[in-house]
Design an enzyme around this catalytic site. Structure first.
Site, mmCIF file in Angstrom:
data_model
loop_
_atom_site.group_PDB
_atom_site.id
_atom_site.type_symbol
_atom_site.label_atom_id
_atom_site.label_comp_id
_atom_site.label_asym_id
_atom_site.label_seq_id
_atom_site.Cartn_x
_atom_site.Cartn_y
_atom_site.Cartn_z
ATOM 1 N N GLY A 237 -11.296 9.283 2.811
ATOM 2 C CA GLY A 237 -11.293 7.754 3.534
ATOM 3 C C GLY A 237 -11.234 6.838 2.528
ATOM 4 N N GLY B 174 -7.069 11.648 0.726
ATOM 5 C CA GLY B 174 -5.751 12.021 0.670
ATOM 6 C C GLY B 174 -5.199 10.486 0.178
ATOM 7 N N ARG C 230 3.634 3.562 10.057
ATOM 8 C CA ARG C 230 2.602 2.948 9.857
ATOM 9 C C ARG C 230 2.339 1.472 10.381
ATOM 10 N NH1 ARG C 230 -0.252 2.308 5.780
ATOM 11 N NH2 ARG C 230 -2.255 2.809 6.632
ATOM 12 N N TYR D 295 -0.090 0.981 13.456
ATOM 13 C CA TYR D 295 -1.100 0.555 13.132
ATOM 14 C C TYR D 295 -0.992 -1.131 12.696
ATOM 15 C CZ TYR D 295 -1.913 5.603 11.674
ATOM 16 O OH TYR D 295 -1.857 6.824 11.612
ATOM 17 N N CYS E 237 15.972 2.649 17.660
ATOM 18 C CA CYS E 237 16.136 1.783 18.974
ATOM 19 C C CYS E 237 14.741 1.632 19.663
ATOM 20 C CB CYS E 237 17.105 2.639 19.865
ATOM 21 S SG CYS E 237 18.557 2.606 19.092
ATOM 22 N N GLU E 238 13.851 0.852 18.834
ATOM 23 C CA GLU E 238 12.613 0.464 19.686
ATOM 24 C C GLU E 238 12.275 -1.022 18.863
ATOM 25 O OE1 GLU E 238 9.199 2.577 20.441
ATOM 26 O OE2 GLU E 238 10.205 4.512 20.464
HETATM 27 N N1 LLP Z 1 -10.465 14.898 5.725
HETATM 28 C C1 LLP Z 1 -10.266 14.801 7.039
HETATM 29 C C2 LLP Z 1 -11.216 15.870 7.634
HETATM 30 C C3 LLP Z 1 -9.211 13.965 7.686
HETATM 31 O O1 LLP Z 1 -9.282 14.008 8.911
HETATM 32 C C4 LLP Z 1 -8.706 13.039 6.600
HETATM 33 C C5 LLP Z 1 -7.817 12.151 7.349
HETATM 34 C C6 LLP Z 1 -9.091 13.161 5.297
HETATM 35 C C7 LLP Z 1 -9.763 13.894 5.002
HETATM 36 C C8 LLP Z 1 -8.033 12.217 4.493
HETATM 37 O O2 LLP Z 1 -8.528 10.866 4.601
HETATM 38 P P1 LLP Z 1 -7.969 9.764 3.621
HETATM 39 O O3 LLP Z 1 -8.528 9.876 2.454
HETATM 40 O O4 LLP Z 1 -6.271 9.889 3.356
HETATM 41 O O5 LLP Z 1 -8.223 8.485 4.266
HETATM 42 N N2 LLP Z 1 -2.182 8.219 9.378
HETATM 43 C C9 LLP Z 1 -3.221 7.242 9.083
HETATM 44 C C10 LLP Z 1 -4.327 8.140 8.193
HETATM 45 C C11 LLP Z 1 -5.027 9.196 9.267
HETATM 46 C C12 LLP Z 1 -5.987 9.831 8.450
HETATM 47 C C13 LLP Z 1 -6.480 11.065 9.375
HETATM 48 N N3 LLP Z 1 -7.407 12.056 8.518
HETATM 49 C C14 LLP Z 1 -2.713 6.274 8.135
HETATM 50 O O6 LLP Z 1 -1.586 6.240 7.881
HETATM 51 O O7 LLP Z 1 -3.356 5.229 8.103
#
Ligand code: LLP
Length: 414
Positions: A221, A265, A302, A306, A332-333
């Site tokens: 997060g 991530g 993204r 979002y 095409c959107e």
């Molecule tokens: N752990 C769990 C259980 C998760 O569901 C996620 C992300 C992470 C760790 C890693 O989160 P991070 O550190 O990357 O924030 N597609 C969206 C982000 C979706 C994240 C889903 N879960 C975007 O592009 O902003």
């Protein structure tokens, strides 16, 4: 242009491998890992990489060699992590709405399961009495850069509400499960240490009475600043609010030697990735200038889903005067845009643009929508002289068609 991406080096990649192409910088990933380790120093730390952000094997190997583990959320991710050489005991399996098949698969591989539903915990206990398990809680505090990425709180499908801890205890006791970890992940793209602390505090309260825990997993997060006016996460504040209290807490906890896990991530890979694309069409309509590119929402979704902001840089005209554009894709959107009303160095047809901070949730969310090929992927090894390495070749339209037809008709004629 953010360091260490030098425009000349990126233009060289575009000339060599064409566009659209994702480029990943080894130096930036290592820098981010170092940053996190430095800021969390003093904690008994384990970092898992949330591979959903970007599962490129080159990045996975880098994480593996740096000693990170993996947060895997599907059988496919699990299989890739194992084949990339992550030992099972460095993987946490956190599939949502886990099936029996997935549960048996992960358990059979010797991987620890992270379970966020009471019914699944019950099934796991029945299938594997006495096994070790981690439980995902919903601390009822959620956050994130967009409502789509908030993964805790009132309306969230994730985790077991923390108020139902007694039921967790009962299932665990009934099957002699060994609860070795508690987990939470409240959302993505969080830039406030205060908000993170609110959720951490709930998990600490929940964990207070458990002995036998080996770790607390605070999820991922951690955000990065996408917009020029956004401040990065304040790690001094993070230290004060989270790291210091955590240390004190661990010292007093009945589970001795407990570790703190984080599973970022975005923080590790977002800034390490750039999407290179070429402008092929410039047009003025109703007073707006559209710069149309050879990429689109099928490659970086993204902005479309979002409203996410990604900085843009015109590599072919770095010193050009700023002008305002809608930078759009070839899908095409009408949601298909990279930026609206954005000032970019003057764009000419043929110019190569870099979309910054595209290393996380770019390629991993890409699709073949409109039957367009996925972008190529290129790795930039650390060191200014090291030549770029092609990781994934872009398919030709013929190959796209062949793959599509082979997969959908199993190679037989209709
Ligand atoms: N752990 C769990 C259980 C998760 O569901 C996620 C992300 C992470 C760790 C890693 O989160 P991070 O550190 O990357 O924030 N597609 C969206 C982000 C979706 C994240 C889903 N879960 C975007 O592009 O902003």
């Amino acid at each position: 242009m953010k360091q260490p991406f030098e425009p000349e080096r990126l233009l060289h990649v575009a000339r060599t491998f064409g566009t659209p192409t994702y480029v990943y910088s080894e130096a930036v990933v290592r820098r981010q890992i170092d940053r996190l380790r430095t800021h969390l120093a003093g904690l008994p730390l384990r970092l898992l990489y949330a591979m959903k952000a970007n599962a490129s094997p080159a990045l996975l190997r880098l994480m593996r060699d740096e000693g990170l583990g993996i947060d895997a959320v599907s059988p496919g991710e699990l299989e890739v992590a194992l084949r990339t050489g992550f030992p099972p005991d460095r993987i946490l399996f956190s599939a949502n709405n886990m099936t029996d098949e997935e549960m048996h698969l992960a358990h059979g591989k010797g991987v620890l399961l992270n379970i966020g539903e009471l019914s699944r915990l019950e099934r796991y206990g029945r299938a594997y009495p006495g096994a070790e398990v981690c439980v995902r809680l919903n601390p009822q505090v959620g956050a994130g850069h967009h409502e789509h990425v908030i993964t805790a709180g009132e309306r969230s499908k994730f985790g077991i509400p923390v108020a139902r801890l007694d039921e967790v205890r009962a299932v665990v006791a009934r099957h002699g499960l060994r609860l070795v970890g508690l987990h939470q992940h409240i959302g993505s793209g969080i830039l406030s240490a205060e908000v993170l602390w609110q959720a951490v505090r709930v998990l600490l309260d929940a964990a207070r009475s458990f002995s036998g825990l080996r770790f607390l997993n605070f999820g991922g997060g951690l955000g990065i600043p996408y917009r020029p006016d956004e401040a990065p996460l304040d790690f001094d504040r993070f230290q004060q609010l989270i790291v210091d209290p955590l240390r004190a807490y661990l010292a007093e906890h009945p589970s001795k030697g407990m570790a703190c896990w984080f599973e970022p991530g975005r923080f590790l890979v977002a800034e390490a990735g750039v999407l290179l694309m070429r402008v092929n069409t410039l047009k003025e309509a109703n007073g707006r200038w559209f710069a149309g590119t050879d990429s689109g929402m099928s490659h970086l979704v993204r902005p479309a889903i979002y409203g996410a902001y990604h900085a843009l840089f015109n590599l072919s005209n770095p010193a050009g005067p700023l002008r305002t554009y809608d930078v759009v894709g070839n899908i095409c959107e009408s949601a298909d845009h990279f930026a609206r009303d954005r000032e970019v160095q003057e764009i000419r047809e043929g110019d190569v643009l870099a979309v910054l901070d595209a290393g996380a949730y770019g390629m991993s969310m890409a699709s073949h929508y409109n039957l367009r090929a996925l972008p190529a992927e290129v790795f930039l090894p650390a060191g200014p002289e090291a030549p770029p390495v092609l990781l994934r070749r872009r398919r030709t339209p013929q190959e796209v068609a062949e793959a599509w037809l082979a997969e959908t008709t199993a190679g037989t004629a209709p």
